[in-house]
Design a protein around this motif. Structure first.
Motif, PDB file in Angstrom:
ATOM      1  N   ASP A  34       3.423  -7.072  -8.628  1.00  0.00           N
ATOM      2  CA  ASP A  34       2.210  -7.295  -7.848  1.00  0.00           C
ATOM      3  C   ASP A  34       2.409  -6.789  -6.420  1.00  0.00           C
ATOM      4  O   ASP A  34       3.353  -7.176  -5.737  1.00  0.00           O
ATOM      5  N   LYS A  35       1.517  -5.898  -5.974  1.00  0.00           N
ATOM      6  CA  LYS A  35       1.667  -5.275  -4.650  1.00  0.00           C
ATOM      7  C   LYS A  35       1.590  -6.287  -3.520  1.00  0.00           C
ATOM      8  O   LYS A  35       2.290  -6.155  -2.519  1.00  0.00           O
ATOM      9  N   LYS A  36       0.767  -7.321  -3.659  1.00  0.00           N
ATOM     10  CA  LYS A  36       0.654  -8.328  -2.594  1.00  0.00           C
ATOM     11  C   LYS A  36       1.951  -9.117  -2.462  1.00  0.00           C
ATOM     12  O   LYS A  36       2.419  -9.368  -1.352  1.00  0.00           O
ATOM     13  N   GLU A  37       2.540  -9.512  -3.596  1.00  0.00           N
ATOM     14  CA  GLU A  37       3.804 -10.249  -3.551  1.00  0.00           C
ATOM     15  C   GLU A  37       4.925  -9.390  -2.965  1.00  0.00           C
ATOM     16  O   GLU A  37       5.721  -9.864  -2.162  1.00  0.00           O
ATOM     17  N   VAL A  38       4.970  -8.132  -3.372  1.00  0.00           N
ATOM     18  CA  VAL A  38       5.994  -7.218  -2.850  1.00  0.00           C
ATOM     19  C   VAL A  38       5.774  -6.991  -1.362  1.00  0.00           C
ATOM     20  O   VAL A  38       6.718  -6.949  -0.578  1.00  0.00           O
ATOM     21  N   GLY A  39       4.524  -6.884  -0.943  1.00  0.00           N
ATOM     22  CA  GLY A  39       4.205  -6.729   0.475  1.00  0.00           C
ATOM     23  C   GLY A  39       4.703  -7.896   1.303  1.00  0.00           C
ATOM     24  O   GLY A  39       5.234  -7.712   2.402  1.00  0.00           O
ATOM     25  N   LYS A  40       4.557  -9.104   0.786  1.00  0.00           N
ATOM     26  CA  LYS A  40       5.074 -10.290   1.487  1.00  0.00           C
ATOM     27  C   LYS A  40       6.589 -10.250   1.566  1.00  0.00           C
ATOM     28  O   LYS A  40       7.180 -10.553   2.602  1.00  0.00           O
ATOM     29  N   GLU A  41       7.221  -9.866   0.464  1.00  0.00           N
ATOM     30  CA  GLU A  41       8.678  -9.810   0.412  1.00  0.00           C
ATOM     31  C   GLU A  41       9.246  -8.743   1.344  1.00  0.00           C
ATOM     32  O   GLU A  41      10.292  -8.922   1.945  1.00  0.00           O
ATOM     33  N   LEU A  42       8.527  -7.628   1.489  1.00  0.00           N
ATOM     34  CA  LEU A  42       9.011  -6.514   2.316  1.00  0.00           C
ATOM     35  C   LEU A  42       8.373  -6.478   3.697  1.00  0.00           C
ATOM     36  O   LEU A  42       8.566  -5.518   4.438  1.00  0.00           O
ATOM     37  N   SER A  46       9.024  -7.658   6.519  1.00  0.00           N
ATOM     38  CA  SER A  46       9.894  -7.442   7.686  1.00  0.00           C
ATOM     39  C   SER A  46      10.435  -6.024   7.784  1.00  0.00           C
ATOM     40  O   SER A  46      10.917  -5.630   8.841  1.00  0.00           O
ATOM     41  N   ILE A  47      10.335  -5.219   6.718  1.00  0.00           N
ATOM     42  CA  ILE A  47      10.866  -3.855   6.813  1.00  0.00           C
ATOM     43  C   ILE A  47       9.787  -2.774   6.747  1.00  0.00           C
ATOM     44  O   ILE A  47      10.062  -1.617   7.038  1.00  0.00           O
ATOM     45  N   LEU A  48       8.575  -3.143   6.375  1.00  0.00           N
ATOM     46  CA  LEU A  48       7.490  -2.159   6.359  1.00  0.00           C
ATOM     47  C   LEU A  48       7.018  -1.881   7.785  1.00  0.00           C
ATOM     48  O   LEU A  48       6.944  -2.797   8.601  1.00  0.00           O
ATOM     49  N   ILE A  49       6.700  -0.622   8.063  1.00  0.00           N
ATOM     50  CA  ILE A  49       6.170  -0.305   9.388  1.00  0.00           C
ATOM     51  C   ILE A  49       4.680  -0.643   9.419  1.00  0.00           C
ATOM     52  O   ILE A  49       4.067  -0.904   8.378  1.00  0.00           O
ATOM     53  N   ASN A  50       4.096  -0.633  10.607  1.00  0.00           N
ATOM     54  CA  ASN A  50       2.734  -1.146  10.813  1.00  0.00           C
ATOM     55  C   ASN A  50       1.685  -0.618   9.846  1.00  0.00           C
ATOM     56  O   ASN A  50       0.939  -1.376   9.265  1.00  0.00           O
ATOM     57  N   ASP A  51       1.594   0.689   9.679  1.00  0.00           N
ATOM     58  CA  ASP A  51       0.521   1.237   8.850  1.00  0.00           C
ATOM     59  C   ASP A  51       0.993   1.649   7.456  1.00  0.00           C
ATOM     60  O   ASP A  51       0.309   2.362   6.747  1.00  0.00           O
ATOM     61  N   GLU A  52       2.145   1.172   7.030  1.00  0.00           N
ATOM     62  CA  GLU A  52       2.697   1.535   5.720  1.00  0.00           C
ATOM     63  C   GLU A  52       2.088   0.662   4.627  1.00  0.00           C
ATOM     64  O   GLU A  52       1.986  -0.552   4.774  1.00  0.00           O
ATOM     65  N   GLU A  53       1.692   1.293   3.532  1.00  0.00           N
ATOM     66  CA  GLU A  53       1.083   0.570   2.423  1.00  0.00           C
ATOM     67  C   GLU A  53       1.843   0.835   1.134  1.00  0.00           C
ATOM     68  O   GLU A  53       2.305   1.942   0.889  1.00  0.00           O
ATOM     69  N   ILE A  54       1.935  -0.174   0.314  1.00  0.00           N
ATOM     70  CA  ILE A  54       2.609  -0.052  -0.977  1.00  0.00           C
ATOM     71  C   ILE A  54       1.644   0.574  -1.973  1.00  0.00           C
ATOM     72  O   ILE A  54       0.529   0.096  -2.158  1.00  0.00           O
ATOM     73  N   ASP A  55       2.070   1.669  -2.607  1.00  0.00           N
ATOM     74  CA  ASP A  55       1.259   2.323  -3.628  1.00  0.00           C
ATOM     75  C   ASP A  55       1.475   1.665  -4.991  1.00  0.00           C
ATOM     76  O   ASP A  55       0.535   1.307  -5.682  1.00  0.00           O
ATOM     77  N   VAL A  56       2.740   1.530  -5.381  1.00  0.00           N
ATOM     78  CA  VAL A  56       3.088   0.910  -6.651  1.00  0.00           C
ATOM     79  C   VAL A  56       4.521   0.402  -6.555  1.00  0.00           C
ATOM     80  O   VAL A  56       5.338   0.950  -5.814  1.00  0.00           O
ATOM     81  N   ALA A  57       4.816  -0.660  -7.296  1.00  0.00           N
ATOM     82  CA  ALA A  57       6.162  -1.231  -7.302  1.00  0.00           C
ATOM     83  C   ALA A  57       6.538  -1.618  -8.726  1.00  0.00           C
ATOM     84  O   ALA A  57       5.688  -2.031  -9.514  1.00  0.00           O
ATOM     85  N   PHE A  58       7.809  -1.452  -9.035  1.00  0.00           N
ATOM     86  CA  PHE A  58       8.341  -1.811 -10.340  1.00  0.00           C
ATOM     87  C   PHE A  58       9.457  -2.821 -10.152  1.00  0.00           C
ATOM     88  O   PHE A  58      10.307  -2.653  -9.281  1.00  0.00           O
ATOM     89  N   LYS A  59       9.467  -3.844 -10.964  1.00  0.00           N
ATOM     90  CA  LYS A  59      10.503  -4.873 -10.911  1.00  0.00           C
ATOM     91  C   LYS A  59      11.470  -4.618 -12.052  1.00  0.00           C
ATOM     92  O   LYS A  59      11.066  -4.438 -13.191  1.00  0.00           O
ATOM     93  N   ILE A 109      11.813  -1.260  -7.302  1.00  0.00           N
ATOM     94  CA  ILE A 109      11.631   0.147  -6.963  1.00  0.00           C
ATOM     95  C   ILE A 109      10.225   0.218  -6.383  1.00  0.00           C
ATOM     96  O   ILE A 109       9.247  -0.026  -7.098  1.00  0.00           O
ATOM     97  N   VAL A 110      10.116   0.512  -5.086  1.00  0.00           N
ATOM     98  CA  VAL A 110       8.833   0.444  -4.392  1.00  0.00           C
ATOM     99  C   VAL A 110       8.461   1.822  -3.845  1.00  0.00           C
ATOM    100  O   VAL A 110       9.238   2.440  -3.114  1.00  0.00           O
TER     101      VAL A 110
END
Length: 125
Positions: free
Chosen positions: A15-23, A25-38, A44-45
């Motif tokens: 889930d992109k929202k869950e991964v976004g919360k987890e990451l 602290s390391i994502l830059i301001n305008d960076e968005e998650i396209d897809v993630a695999f667990k 793998i993000v």
């Protein structure tokens, strides 16, 4: 693909929202998650700017390594599907001019490795 696939080593879509919360602290301001695999505990993000590999280590998973790879640094990649006797599928990614794969991930079945490969192919073109 669900919880059981993840436990068996198959990549499942995260889930992109869950991964976004987890990451967060390391994502830059305008960076968005396209897809993630667990993959069991690891991730793998693919973001709109880079590939992030999350390696949770130890028994509790509190120690975490974040491996960030800009897409422009990926020189090539390969997948090896599972066979009849070799049940593991493999993803290998070469970064810059290295002669050996910098990133190596194993999958228990090869179905989900195709999804990861398609995303890699799209972002590296």
């Amino acid at each position: 693909m669900g919880w059981l696939d993840g436990m068996l080593g198959n990549a499942s879509t995260a889930d992109k929202k869950e991964v976004g919360k987890e990451l967060g602290s390391i994502l830059i301001n305008d960076e968005e998650i396209d897809v993630a695999f667990k993959l069991v505990r690891d991730l793998i993000v693919f973001t709109d700017k880079r590939l992030i590999l999350v390696d949770k280590q130890g028994l509790t998973g509190k120690k975490i390594e974040y491996h960030s790879v800009p897409y422009k640094s990926i020189s090539h990649f390969s997948i090896e599907t599972a066979g009849h006797f070799d049940l593991d599928a493999e993803l290998k990614i070469w970064v810059s001019s290295s002669s050996e794969p910098t990133i190596y991930k194993q999958f228990r079945k090869d179905k989900s490795i195709y999804d990861v490969q398609k995303v890699l192919a799209a972002v590296c073109m």
